[in-house]
Design a protein around this motif. Structure first.
Motif, PDB file in Angstrom:
ATOM      1  N   SER A   1       0.832  -1.211   0.000  1.00 36.56           N
ATOM      2  CA  SER A   1       0.000   0.000   0.000  1.00 36.56           C
ATOM      3  C   SER A   1       0.867   1.262   0.000  1.00 36.56           C
ATOM      4  O   SER A   1       0.522   2.246  -0.638  1.00 36.56           O
ATOM      5  N   LEU A   2       2.006   1.243   0.681  1.00 35.12           N
ATOM      6  CA  LEU A   2       2.870   2.430   0.667  1.00 35.12           C
ATOM      7  C   LEU A   2       3.430   2.685  -0.730  1.00 35.12           C
ATOM      8  O   LEU A   2       3.547   3.833  -1.168  1.00 35.12           O
TER       9      LEU A   2
ATOM     10  N   GLU B   1       0.958   4.385  -3.127  1.00 39.94           N
ATOM     11  CA  GLU B   1       0.528   5.771  -2.851  1.00 39.94           C
ATOM     12  C   GLU B   1       1.090   6.744  -3.871  1.00 39.94           C
ATOM     13  O   GLU B   1       2.204   6.551  -4.346  1.00 39.94           O
TER      14      GLU B   1
END
Ligand code: B1M
Length: 211
Positions: free
Chosen positions: A207-208, A211
């Motif tokens: 998920s990072l 981004e």
């Protein structure tokens, strides 16, 4: 069906060959590597940890149990690290300065590799300046810090600060984890993310990077 008692007996007595045998037998019976890890190895080690806390066993016993755990993990590693996806990012990871615990960190490494990430494992007792050198050398997108002691949690803050002071803070995202670490603590020290276990660490990294 995983025989938790057998795993516990073998692991707590440091019987590496027996732990390897039990792990292989469970795989042969089509148990998933994740189940063997969680219900066999981790639960057994947790029970050793409870006895350690109560003063019923001492460091030598915990060490031989940890060695037996590594023997079982070595059998699971090729399966947990198996990945069909192309490398989707680079992570450097280490257990912070003053902390020698590496079982959980090694699991995170295996799961990240299984998630398709390239991982540079800096090992245990890693000082802040080593993280800085490694960021410059390997150019990762993610830096992972592991700590198992309340006394070494402060080292996570030191490492994140050192990364900032070295002017590298915008280049990497930092993630933290380990038994005493919490989401709240992660926020307080300015980490970009916290994961409570190895599988969540993979989701967090994904998920990072998205981004
Ligand atoms: Co130590 N030890 N130990 N120990 N040891 C603990 C951590 C302790 C909780 C035991 C207890 O009292 N109940 C306690 C800490 C208390 C505290 O600070 N709150 C403790 C202590 C006190 C100590 C010593 C100080 C003992 C002494 O000398 N008097 C000493 C310190 C040495 C040092 O580090 N400087 C010490 C030594 C050792 C051994 C060397 C004997 C051995 C480590 C061997 C090794 O790692 N190669 C050891 C062990 C094995 C343990 C226990 C029993 C087991 C830890 C473990 O491997 N768990 C532990 C008690 C316990 O946790 N039940 C204990 C299994 C592992 C899979 O879980 O590491 O939590 P864990 O990892 C998880 C998550 O936390 C997470 O994912 C992992 C997998 O799901 N995670 C991350 C971990 N890192 C992550 C990073 C991430 C994301 C998630 O992102 C980067």
């Amino acid at each position: 069906m995983i025989d938790k008692e057998k795993f516990y007996t073998a692991l707590s007595q440091g019987k590496m060959d027996e732990v390897k045998k039990l792990t292989q037998e469970a795989l042969d019976l089509n148990e998933s590597a994740e189940n063997i890890l969680k219900q066999g190895l981790i639960q057994a080690m947790d029970r050793v940890g409870v006895k350690f806390k109560k003063g019923e066993v001492y460091i030598p016993e915990v060490l031989i149990a940890a060695r037996a755990m590594h023997a079982g993990m070595a059998i699971l590693k090729p399966i947990l690290s198996q990945s069909t996806s192309v490398m989707s990012g680079k992570v450097i990871i280490g257990t912070v300065k003053g902390d020698l615990h590496d079982i959980g960190k090694n699991l995170v490494v295996m799961m990240l590799e299984g998630g398709g990430f390239e991982v540079v494992d800096l090992g245990i007792d890693v000082p802040a300046n080593r993280f800085i050198e490694a960021i410059k050398q390997y150019q990762p997108q993610i830096v992972g810090l592991s700590a198992l002691l309340t006394t070494t949690m402060a080292e996570m803050k030191n490492a994140i600060q050192a990364i900032e002071w070295a002017g590298l803070r915008n280049q990497v995202r930092t993630i933290v984890g380990g038994a005493p670490v919490t989401e709240k603590f992660a926020k307080e020290i300015g980490a970009d993310g916290y994961a409570s276990d190895a599988a969540s660490a993979v989701d967090l990294v994904k998920s990072l990077l998205a981004e």
